[in-house]
Write an enzyme that holds these catalytic residues in place. Sequence first.
Site, PDB file in Angstrom:
ATOM      1  CG  HIS A 361      -1.758  -1.167   1.309  1.00 31.47           C
ATOM      2  ND1 HIS A 361      -3.324  -0.788   0.850  1.00 31.47           N
ATOM      3  CD2 HIS A 361      -1.915  -2.398   1.622  1.00 31.47           C
ATOM      4  CE1 HIS A 361      -3.944  -2.023   0.966  1.00 31.47           C
ATOM      5  NE2 HIS A 361      -3.142  -2.779   1.577  1.00 31.47           N
ATOM      6  CE  LYS A 549      -6.136  13.921   0.454  1.00 24.49           C
ATOM      7  NZ  LYS A 549      -6.240  12.867  -0.294  1.00 24.49           N
ATOM      8  NE  ARG A 550      -3.004   9.810  10.214  1.00 23.25           N
ATOM      9  CZ  ARG A 550      -2.583   9.031  10.879  1.00 23.25           C
ATOM     10  NH1 ARG A 550      -3.373   8.000  11.124  1.00 23.25           N
ATOM     11  NH2 ARG A 550      -1.486   9.157  11.499  1.00 23.25           N
ATOM     12  CE  LYS A 555      -1.834  10.765   3.131  1.00 20.49           C
ATOM     13  NZ  LYS A 555      -2.849   9.762   2.280  1.00 20.49           N
ATOM     14  CB  THR A 659     -10.015   4.887  -0.623  1.00 21.14           C
ATOM     15  OG1 THR A 659      -9.492   5.314   0.521  1.00 21.14           O
ATOM     16  CG2 THR A 659      -9.403   3.527  -1.232  1.00 21.14           C
ATOM     17  CE  LYS A 663     -13.575   6.018   1.294  1.00 21.73           C
ATOM     18  NZ  LYS A 663     -12.707   6.119   2.247  1.00 21.73           N
TER      19      LYS A 663
HETATM   20  C1  26Y Z   1       3.681  -0.019  10.076  1.00 21.88           C
HETATM   21  C2  26Y Z   1       2.716   1.242  10.448  1.00 21.88           C
HETATM   22  C3  26Y Z   1       3.542   2.358  10.996  1.00 21.88           C
HETATM   23  C4  26Y Z   1       1.796   1.539   9.532  1.00 21.88           C
HETATM   24  C5  26Y Z   1       0.365   1.810   9.863  1.00 21.88           C
HETATM   25  C6  26Y Z   1      -0.416   2.079   8.882  1.00 21.88           C
HETATM   26  C7  26Y Z   1       2.113   1.751   8.162  1.00 21.88           C
HETATM   27  C8  26Y Z   1       1.076   2.085   6.997  1.00 21.88           C
HETATM   28  C9  26Y Z   1      -0.171   2.165   7.537  1.00 21.88           C
HETATM   29  C10 26Y Z   1      -1.150   2.771   6.740  1.00 21.88           C
HETATM   30  C11 26Y Z   1      -0.917   3.085   5.354  1.00 21.88           C
HETATM   31  C12 26Y Z   1      -2.066   3.533   4.565  1.00 21.88           C
HETATM   32  O1  26Y Z   1      -3.340   3.815   5.027  1.00 21.88           O
HETATM   33  N1  26Y Z   1      -1.774   3.525   3.230  1.00 21.88           N
HETATM   34  C13 26Y Z   1      -2.795   3.887   2.223  1.00 21.88           C
HETATM   35  O2  26Y Z   1      -3.597   2.665   1.812  1.00 21.88           O
HETATM   36  C14 26Y Z   1      -4.682   2.946   0.915  1.00 21.88           C
HETATM   37  C15 26Y Z   1      -5.434   1.766   0.578  1.00 21.88           C
HETATM   38  O3  26Y Z   1      -4.699   0.953  -0.101  1.00 21.88           O
HETATM   39  C16 26Y Z   1      -4.095   3.907  -0.105  1.00 21.88           C
HETATM   40  O4  26Y Z   1      -5.158   4.167  -0.940  1.00 21.88           O
HETATM   41  C17 26Y Z   1      -3.415   4.961   0.195  1.00 21.88           C
HETATM   42  O5  26Y Z   1      -2.783   5.456  -1.015  1.00 21.88           O
HETATM   43  C18 26Y Z   1      -2.238   4.672   1.300  1.00 21.88           C
HETATM   44  O6  26Y Z   1      -1.402   5.851   1.637  1.00 21.88           O
END
Ligand code: 26Y
Length: 814
Positions: A361, A549-550, A555, A659, A663
């Site tokens: 991701h 968004k975060r 971003k 995503t 939406k």
């Molecule tokens: C390992 C930990 C610190 C960690 C925790 C959460 C690492 C990553 C994440 C979350 C990542 C995330 O939300 N990524 C997003 O995933 C979405 C679904 O695929 C994408 O649409 C988006 O671009 C991506 O930033």
Amino acid sequence: MTEITAPKSPVTSAEFADEIREQLKYSQGVTAEQATAADVYVAAAKAVRNHLADAWFTTQADTVNGNTKAVGYLSAEFLMGKQLENALLNAGLTEQFDEAVKSLGFQPKDIVDAEYEPGLGNGGLGRLAACFIDSLASLGVPAFGYGIQYKYGIFKQKFDEDGKQVETPDYWLNNEEPWGHIDYNRDQKVSFGGEVVEEDGKKVWKPAWSVRAVPVDYLVPGYKSQRVNTLRLWTAKSYDEFDLLAFNKSEYMDAVKPQVKAENISKILYPEDSTKVGKELRLEQQYFFVSASLHDAIRVFYPGQDKPDLTTFPNKITFQLNDTHPVIGIPELMRILIDEYGYDWDTAWGVTQKTFNYTCHTLLPEALEVWPASLIGELLPRHLEIIEKINEQFEAELKAKGVDEATAKDMAIYTGDSVRMAYLATYGGSHVNGVAELHSQLLKDVTLKNFSDAYPDKFTNVTNGVTPRRFVKLANPGLSDLITEGLGTDKWVSDLEMLEGLVPLAQDDEFVKKFAAVKAANKHAFVGFAKDHYGLDIDENTMFNTMVKRLHEYKRQSLKILAVISKYAAIKNGTVSADDILPRTVFFGAKAAPGYYLAKMTIQLINNVSKVVNNDPDVKGKLAVHMLPNYNIEMAQNLIPATELDEQISQAGKEASGTGNMKFALNGALTVGTLDGANVEIRERVGAENFFLFGMTVEEVDKLYADGYNPAKYYEADPRLKQAIDLVAGGTFSNGDRNAYAPLVSDWLTKDWFMTLADFSAYADIQAEIEKLYRDPLEWNRKAVLNVANSGFFSSDRSIEDYLERIWHTGPLA
Ligand code: 26Y
């Protein structure tokens, strides 16, 4: 196969009301007369759960005995949102519920609102998991979501007087939580630490400590599918709850120590979505839920069998690894097969590789988890041995494929010092996918290039999607009714590509006006929501422009706020005449990881720009900025349908998919965005003329990095940008304090890794185009209708169909 029996619904509204009364009386101990909205919510939730029970049992039985392989979605996050309304919709009980609660003297909305939103996810990845399990159940595919029932979800966000983010714990289990069912009789033991010894020529792991993983089951009802899948979230309990000896010596803290240590494992969701934290507890969490889930699947599919034939395991269930977080599952399944069931290495490897697939991701190399080998060795010594052996086998395989030594070294899963989880996942599973076309391509070309060269067939793409149930049907009832009217059917809710049928209606001015009226009503409703929740007064006769968004540098919330500042300055200076100003309300919503300094400072800046702009009589009615606190699913469901212009402005090549972008398009917002992530596919589908594109492409970004990027050059070149940055640096948004944002300003001018400054001019220029179109409501709304009509592809139902075909090779129950 058991015959499918429908859930008890449709019940009558009178029966539903009776059930609520019964629940109130016998389970909550209040009469209908004494009950508050919160009581009725709990009672109604339990009633719905009971209605779904039979379909749940049938689905479970069919999952085990049925004709098709199940899916196990392993995810550290499931960002579900409120459950009641969704469960009612999917079970076909909405109307009965509405009538029932009215007959009890309540408003349906008050009951639905009484639910506390579970925040068991950070952002996109967690929400995607929630959309996917909704789609799996709706398509009738047997599936388990496996994760952790964190005691504390994502922090609650407030702002202090200086506009700084303040995090408070999200103790969501403080109130009765009617959905999860804790099942103490289906627990699993998960062990840690200790050492590996040889006994009779066999490796034996002697762990030092264990925790008890207890499942909490959530029902996942499919929309009109009569199927109810399971979301099984593990909670950690101690085996030795209480040290009585210590207690009797009045050592009260010591007495609860074992309990605290065990329960810490499922205590808190890491509020990080970048991978700067490499905490031991996070590895414990990952192993905890993955080990419990794999053992659970064996329990489910080989009931009561001491010596199951686990070579059939990959025919029973396929496990999707949601990012690197559950990748420790690969050595764990090897360990289970070899140590617990006595299989030889090669057999175990064959089963393991067939069982797992991996979704990546991210594109940021630092977000691919790498664990220090020493940490794995301490916590999971047997797994480290297995990983070393996997790595040896991998090296030999690469050599046999003719991969040169230097490349093979670059590809090492185990470097001696550390373990690269993304590489382990790529080698240890059958398929690897990115989450949008561009992302999957970049994975092959850059991030996992060597792997793609060595194993080209493993790589594929599945573009993300979102569930139309929650994000259109529930979030936007007005638009849903209009779509149903336009298409003459409501079947689009489970077949979203039917929205294409609206394309001709975009040429029908009456239909477009109806769409505009729905948007206006949604804006009006959001004004009420914002007043109730945040005490804000918002002018609904302005363009609603949203970026939620975060908070992340890539971003580029900075780009948006600099453009807002520039516009503010232009109004103040009179560089634009009053007539030329298009009134706009800009909404931000974003949580920053608590340890992410620049992200938090950006939030502070936005808040203080908001204070200055919103209190300046010179710009009243022309520009307003709001940083809405605690962005979550509820806010998304209210704000997205009210938005007219959506911001997807990440640096090209950095957002894996996004995503939110889907939406917004589905709810008829136009997007201003870069060629990044799924924006590319959205633009392709809705049409270039219905999308505001700006900024550098991936190739241009790469070239600029290669040529040497100097942000100061852009600052000097565009007076609008210079003025905006000077205002920040000069203290306009910090009561004259020139140091308040110094780190941010200095980063912009000297580093600016994500090239905000380089894209500023293009971004500022495209605003004129946006505003010109907005002044022509009919044309704007025509384009908005075309966005809705052409976004059906972005249903998570379609994503799941793609996974079924390209990766899982399974399908619905008969
Ligand atoms: C390992 C930990 C610190 C960690 C925790 C959460 C690492 C990553 C994440 C979350 C990542 C995330 O939300 N990524 C997003 O995933 C979405 C679904 O695929 C994408 O649409 C988006 O671009 C991506 O930033």
